[in-house]
Scaffold this motif. Sequence first.
Motif, PDB file in Angstrom:
ATOM      1  N   UNK A 152      -1.213 -14.054   0.364  1.00 37.52           N
ATOM      2  CA  UNK A 152      -2.152 -14.303   1.463  1.00 37.52           C
ATOM      3  C   UNK A 152      -2.997 -13.081   1.802  1.00 37.52           C
ATOM      4  N   UNK A 153      -2.775 -11.982   1.095  1.00 37.23           N
ATOM      5  CA  UNK A 153      -3.507 -10.738   1.365  1.00 37.23           C
ATOM      6  C   UNK A 153      -4.720 -10.651   0.444  1.00 37.23           C
ATOM      7  N   UNK A 154      -5.885 -10.471   1.049  1.00 36.10           N
ATOM      8  CA  UNK A 154      -7.118 -10.343   0.262  1.00 36.10           C
ATOM      9  C   UNK A 154      -7.460  -8.887  -0.008  1.00 36.10           C
ATOM     10  N   UNK A 155      -7.270  -8.014   0.986  1.00 35.40           N
ATOM     11  CA  UNK A 155      -7.626  -6.604   0.838  1.00 35.40           C
ATOM     12  C   UNK A 155      -6.659  -5.755   1.656  1.00 35.40           C
ATOM     13  N   UNK A 156      -6.345  -4.542   1.141  1.00 36.09           N
ATOM     14  CA  UNK A 156      -5.399  -3.644   1.798  1.00 36.09           C
ATOM     15  C   UNK A 156      -5.974  -2.238   1.842  1.00 36.09           C
ATOM     16  N   UNK A 157      -5.816  -1.576   2.978  1.00 37.67           N
ATOM     17  CA  UNK A 157      -6.159  -0.158   3.121  1.00 37.67           C
ATOM     18  C   UNK A 157      -4.947   0.529   3.737  1.00 37.67           C
ATOM     19  N   UNK A 158      -4.475   1.598   3.093  1.00 34.26           N
ATOM     20  CA  UNK A 158      -3.299   2.331   3.574  1.00 34.26           C
ATOM     21  C   UNK A 158      -3.714   3.763   3.884  1.00 34.26           C
ATOM     22  N   UNK A 159      -3.335   4.245   5.061  1.00 31.64           N
ATOM     23  CA  UNK A 159      -3.677   5.605   5.476  1.00 31.64           C
ATOM     24  C   UNK A 159      -2.443   6.307   6.029  1.00 31.64           C
ATOM     25  N   UNK A 160      -2.373   7.613   5.774  1.00 32.83           N
ATOM     26  CA  UNK A 160      -1.373   8.445   6.421  1.00 32.83           C
ATOM     27  C   UNK A 160      -2.030   9.133   7.608  1.00 32.83           C
ATOM     28  N   UNK A 161      -1.599   8.808   8.791  1.00 29.61           N
ATOM     29  CA  UNK A 161      -2.134   9.425  10.004  1.00 29.61           C
ATOM     30  C   UNK A 161      -1.126  10.472  10.460  1.00 29.61           C
ATOM     31  N   UNK A 162      -1.449  11.713  10.194  1.00 28.95           N
ATOM     32  CA  UNK A 162      -0.509  12.790  10.486  1.00 28.95           C
ATOM     33  C   UNK A 162      -0.331  12.968  11.996  1.00 28.95           C
ATOM     34  N   UNK A 163       0.878  13.323  12.427  1.00 25.43           N
ATOM     35  CA  UNK A 163       1.986  13.771  11.572  1.00 25.43           C
ATOM     36  C   UNK A 163       3.035  12.703  11.243  1.00 25.43           C
ATOM     37  N   UNK A 164       2.966  11.497  11.874  1.00 22.57           N
ATOM     38  CA  UNK A 164       4.133  10.613  11.748  1.00 22.57           C
ATOM     39  C   UNK A 164       3.793   9.120  11.717  1.00 22.57           C
TER      40      UNK A 164
END
Length: 320
Positions: A152-164
């Motif tokens: 069911x997922x069309x698009x994904x964006x993954x981010x690391x938002x520092x620090x946690x």
Amino acid sequence: MPAMRQTRRAPMKRTPALRGRPRSPRRTDSHAWTMKLGAWAHARMRAAQYDGPTRKILVGFTLTSVLAIFVLLAAGLGILDDLGRGIQTSAGNTARSAGLAVRVINVQAPNGKNLSEYQRAEVEVKSGVMADDVMFGIDPSEVRARVAELPWVEQVVVRRLWPDQIQILITPRAATALWQEKGQLSFMDGAGRKLGEAKNTTSAKGYALVVGANAGPQAPALFEALRASPDVASRTSAALWVGDRRWTLRLKSGGDILLPEVGMAEALAHVQALQASHQILDREFARLDLRMSGTLILRPTPERLSVTKAHAAAKSAQKA
């Protein structure tokens, strides 16, 4: 005649003969230079053995060879694995102490779209990210690839938002209908792909329903034909894929329209025309059979059939 005096020549001294090897013949100049050059090269080679840079190279090569042998033995005995795990554990504990561990996994949809609690939970599990994971050890591309496997997922964006914090932005596919297969109800998109289970009737309300094994992939062609027959579409509550070969439409009034295997769009256009001219869909019937090309068979409901029979009997009695 006076006698001539004979002078006696002094005897020649003989050089004593050399003992040992006989003296070699005299060498030519070119041969002498060749011998000198060879002696000089031999001397330089012997001197190189004791030269500082050369000795360092030899020592370095020896140490490298010994180290390589040790590494191979350590790898075979598992010493390096234990050492690596120890270093990784120590580094992880240091990062956690510095506050560089995951505390929040934020799953949301962009542009104000909403995700269900079930979808959020499914994304968290699929991502593989756990609370207290070290931030440096999380690869956003790997997380993105895992989450993108959800149908069911069309698009994904993954981010690391520092620090946690790990942020996962999901663009879901648009659900256009429901697919019931083997008693399980799932959302599906316009291409007939399942988008995930419909957990409750509230979320499933208002969607068209297709029923049957392999009904989803066949549904787009049916929906396209129904768009050209809006009167039929507005009265349809479900579409049943029968025998993996044709559709039966279940109307909101309770009647069925049996569509043919071939020429489905033409049959629906025929019903649309009959509705415009005779309001056929406003009548009570149990079955409208269009499976035979050029033939329409209308079967009334049992109640309607009983009323019809009663009227016919009454008319016969009056004539008698």
